[in-house]
Structure formats: C-alpha cells, structure tokens
Design a protein around this motif. Sequence first.
Motif, PDB file in Angstrom:
ATOM      1  N   MET A 238      -4.080  -2.995   9.212  1.00 26.09           N
ATOM      2  CA  MET A 238      -3.292  -3.255  10.426  1.00 26.09           C
ATOM      3  C   MET A 238      -1.975  -3.962  10.137  1.00 26.09           C
ATOM      4  O   MET A 238      -1.194  -4.223  11.046  1.00 26.09           O
ATOM      5  N   PHE A 239      -1.709  -4.265   8.863  1.00 23.71           N
ATOM      6  CA  PHE A 239      -0.571  -5.108   8.523  1.00 23.71           C
ATOM      7  C   PHE A 239       0.547  -4.351   7.810  1.00 23.71           C
ATOM      8  O   PHE A 239       1.477  -4.954   7.296  1.00 23.71           O
ATOM      9  N   PHE A 240       0.464  -3.021   7.789  1.00 22.47           N
ATOM     10  CA  PHE A 240       1.491  -2.235   7.121  1.00 22.47           C
ATOM     11  C   PHE A 240       2.805  -2.271   7.904  1.00 22.47           C
ATOM     12  O   PHE A 240       2.822  -1.981   9.103  1.00 22.47           O
ATOM     13  N   ASP A 241       3.904  -2.579   7.221  1.00 24.68           N
ATOM     14  CA  ASP A 241       5.218  -2.494   7.856  1.00 24.68           C
ATOM     15  C   ASP A 241       5.566  -1.045   8.181  1.00 24.68           C
ATOM     16  O   ASP A 241       6.213  -0.771   9.189  1.00 24.68           O
ATOM     17  N   GLU A 242       5.138  -0.143   7.308  1.00 20.60           N
ATOM     18  CA  GLU A 242       5.379   1.285   7.501  1.00 20.60           C
ATOM     19  C   GLU A 242       4.041   2.015   7.386  1.00 20.60           C
ATOM     20  O   GLU A 242       3.698   2.554   6.338  1.00 20.60           O
ATOM     21  N   PRO A 243       3.256   2.042   8.470  1.00 17.72           N
ATOM     22  CA  PRO A 243       1.897   2.564   8.375  1.00 17.72           C
ATOM     23  C   PRO A 243       1.811   4.034   7.968  1.00 17.72           C
ATOM     24  O   PRO A 243       0.908   4.409   7.210  1.00 17.72           O
ATOM     25  N   VAL A 244       2.731   4.876   8.427  1.00 23.86           N
ATOM     26  CA  VAL A 244       2.667   6.294   8.041  1.00 23.86           C
ATOM     27  C   VAL A 244       2.889   6.436   6.537  1.00 23.86           C
ATOM     28  O   VAL A 244       2.153   7.159   5.853  1.00 23.86           O
ATOM     29  N   ALA A 245       3.887   5.733   6.012  1.00 25.72           N
ATOM     30  CA  ALA A 245       4.152   5.794   4.576  1.00 25.72           C
ATOM     31  C   ALA A 245       2.973   5.246   3.776  1.00 25.72           C
ATOM     32  O   ALA A 245       2.605   5.792   2.723  1.00 25.72           O
ATOM     33  N   ALA A 246       2.363   4.172   4.273  1.00 29.41           N
ATOM     34  CA  ALA A 246       1.221   3.584   3.571  1.00 29.41           C
ATOM     35  C   ALA A 246       0.046   4.555   3.529  1.00 29.41           C
ATOM     36  O   ALA A 246      -0.573   4.760   2.472  1.00 29.41           O
ATOM     37  N   PHE A 247      -0.270   5.159   4.675  1.00 29.44           N
ATOM     38  CA  PHE A 247      -1.399   6.089   4.697  1.00 29.44           C
ATOM     39  C   PHE A 247      -1.093   7.366   3.919  1.00 29.44           C
ATOM     40  O   PHE A 247      -2.006   7.983   3.357  1.00 29.44           O
ATOM     41  N   ALA A 248       0.168   7.777   3.870  1.00 34.19           N
ATOM     42  CA  ALA A 248       0.529   8.938   3.057  1.00 34.19           C
ATOM     43  C   ALA A 248       0.330   8.632   1.575  1.00 34.19           C
ATOM     44  O   ALA A 248      -0.160   9.478   0.807  1.00 34.19           O
ATOM     45  N   ARG A 249       0.685   7.409   1.154  1.00 34.04           N
ATOM     46  CA  ARG A 249       0.509   7.026  -0.249  1.00 34.04           C
ATOM     47  C   ARG A 249      -0.977   6.919  -0.594  1.00 34.04           C
ATOM     48  O   ARG A 249      -1.407   7.350  -1.670  1.00 34.04           O
ATOM     49  N   ILE A 250      -1.756   6.347   0.315  1.00 34.03           N
ATOM     50  CA  ILE A 250      -3.201   6.261   0.074  1.00 34.03           C
ATOM     51  C   ILE A 250      -3.796   7.659  -0.071  1.00 34.03           C
ATOM     52  O   ILE A 250      -4.591   7.929  -0.979  1.00 34.03           O
TER      53      ILE A 250
ATOM     54  N   ALA B  57       0.807  -1.214   0.000  1.00 33.45           N
ATOM     55  CA  ALA B  57       0.000   0.000   0.000  1.00 33.45           C
ATOM     56  C   ALA B  57       0.843   1.267   0.000  1.00 33.45           C
ATOM     57  O   ALA B  57       0.373   2.325  -0.421  1.00 33.45           O
ATOM     58  N   SER B  58       2.085   1.188   0.468  1.00 40.73           N
ATOM     59  CA  SER B  58       2.938   2.379   0.496  1.00 40.73           C
ATOM     60  C   SER B  58       3.569   2.669  -0.856  1.00 40.73           C
ATOM     61  O   SER B  58       4.206   3.710  -1.031  1.00 40.73           O
ATOM     62  N   ARG B  59       3.327   1.769  -1.842  1.00 38.73           N
ATOM     63  CA  ARG B  59       3.979   1.948  -3.144  1.00 38.73           C
ATOM     64  C   ARG B  59       3.034   1.810  -4.335  1.00 38.73           C
ATOM     65  O   ARG B  59       3.443   2.077  -5.463  1.00 38.73           O
ATOM     66  N   ILE B  60       1.818   1.400  -4.121  1.00 41.81           N
ATOM     67  CA  ILE B  60       0.921   1.148  -5.247  1.00 41.81           C
ATOM     68  C   ILE B  60       0.584   2.441  -5.986  1.00 41.81           C
ATOM     69  O   ILE B  60       0.628   3.534  -5.429  1.00 41.81           O
ATOM     70  N   THR B  61       0.243   2.303  -7.250  1.00 44.41           N
ATOM     71  CA  THR B  61      -0.200   3.433  -8.059  1.00 44.41           C
ATOM     72  C   THR B  61      -1.522   3.069  -8.727  1.00 44.41           C
ATOM     73  O   THR B  61      -1.824   1.898  -8.933  1.00 44.41           O
TER      74      THR B  61
END
Length: 275
Positions: free
Chosen positions: A123-135, A104-108
Amino acid sequence: MIETMTQAQLWNGPAADAWLTMQSTLDQLFEPFETAMVDAVTEVGARHVLDIGCGTGATTIAIGRAVAGRGHATGADLSVPMIDLAKQRAGLCGVDARFIAGDASRITADAPFDMAVSRFGIMFFDEPVAAFARIRAMLLPDAPLTAFAWRSPGENPFMTCAERATAEMLPPLPPQQADAPGQFAFADPDRVRAILADAGWSHAVLTPFDAECTMPLAALDAYLLHMGRVGIVLRQLDDASRAAVLAQLRDAFASFVDGDCVSFTAACWRIDARA
C-alpha cells in the motif's frame, strides 16, 4: 515533519525505528496473516517465493521454512534497517531466506519466482502500477500473487482510534488522501483491480479477510508510543505532554482490552491475481 517525508525517508527513519522496536509484538499481532500466507504458498506448491514489503522478515522466514529443501524465500523492502534485522533473524534461525533492500519498482533478483506474497507491504508504493509491473516481470508466467491489505478506515476502528482520541490534544495531522501511499491506500477494491490490470496482471480477486489480532496489555503503551502518525508525534513531545496524551489514549483503547490482552478484528482484503 510527517507530511514532508517521502516513503523512503519514512521507512528508513521513524517508521523503521517503530517497527524495529516493536518487532516481537507486531509479529505476534499479525501472526494470522503470516499463517495465511504460508498456507497460500503450500496450497499452490510454490518453490521460489518473493515476499514484498517483508519488513523485519517474519513472513519471509516462515515461508523459507515451508519451502525448505525444495526452494527458497526472498524478502524485499524499502527499509534498509528492517532488511538488516531480517537478515540477522534468518541467520539466527538457520533459514535459507534472502533479502533485498530497495524500491519495489526497481529491485532485481537472481532468478524468476513462481509466487509473490505480501502482508501489508503493497500500500506504500509511490508508483503502484510501476511497482506491480516490476514484480510481475520477476515472476514466471501465470505465477500467483497473494497479498493482504487493509480495507477502509471505518472498518478498522483500532487502527484509527489514536488519531480520533488525540485530535484535540495534538497539532492537526495532514489530511490523508485516499489514493496516496499509506495504510488504507488499497481500501477501494476497484482501484486495486485497475492498478493490477494496468500493470499486466489478470484474474484479480479481492476477498474480505477478517482476522482476530491480539497482543499483551503490557505492550499497549509501547505500541501507542511507536506506531502510526500519532506515535511519531508522541516521541517529539516533552515528558509531561506525552504522559497526558498517553492517559487519554489508554482510556480510548479501553474497549479493546480484555483482561491482560488487547484484541481487535483486522478488516482486510485478500488480493489474489496471476502474473
């Protein structure tokens, strides 16, 4: 084995195998959350919806039906085999739902979305802040997020029953860190608010959401053999050992059995925020 797996290995290996095998049972079990997500999409009039951690596609397909004729739903998941099944299911249903496999932190995606949703996928993001920023970057300004995540283990005895019941029968499982990726990683509401704020989201609100979940009693053995960390260990045992542990688990889960049904209350957070 369990403690050495990355999330990518887990969700493209034993966890994916479990969800693929149990797909129809899990769709039934968690249908109240699917309904709540579709209602949330309908309430805000969203047209282009991103479904994070879509798994085998039930929620994305349901949202795709809800927005048919005015938009589309796109599901994203780290698990390639689960995404493959989701694509097949959407095709068989004739629903305009699209799917992306990846972190999720890298998808386009092709176009900005006007809403993001998730049922137990954040709940399974290794890097939740980066994932939510990408979303957030894939959404239009001020677009809403509605997601569901488990509250504490103590509030969800059904989800912790297997590990408690087999603690003296199986090799010790590695301790679960509260902030590590996993089922209860978002149990602490202050942590969730901090992650969202650091990722650029605003107006974060966490509301307790309790749902009654049911499945046929006939599906219980398969559920115990496949789901969670105990399920992974059970599938590695010899037949005699597996049968002994299963007997113990059936006794432990007896309090959740009512006639020919298994039922429990899923104690969760409904998480709402704005991009």
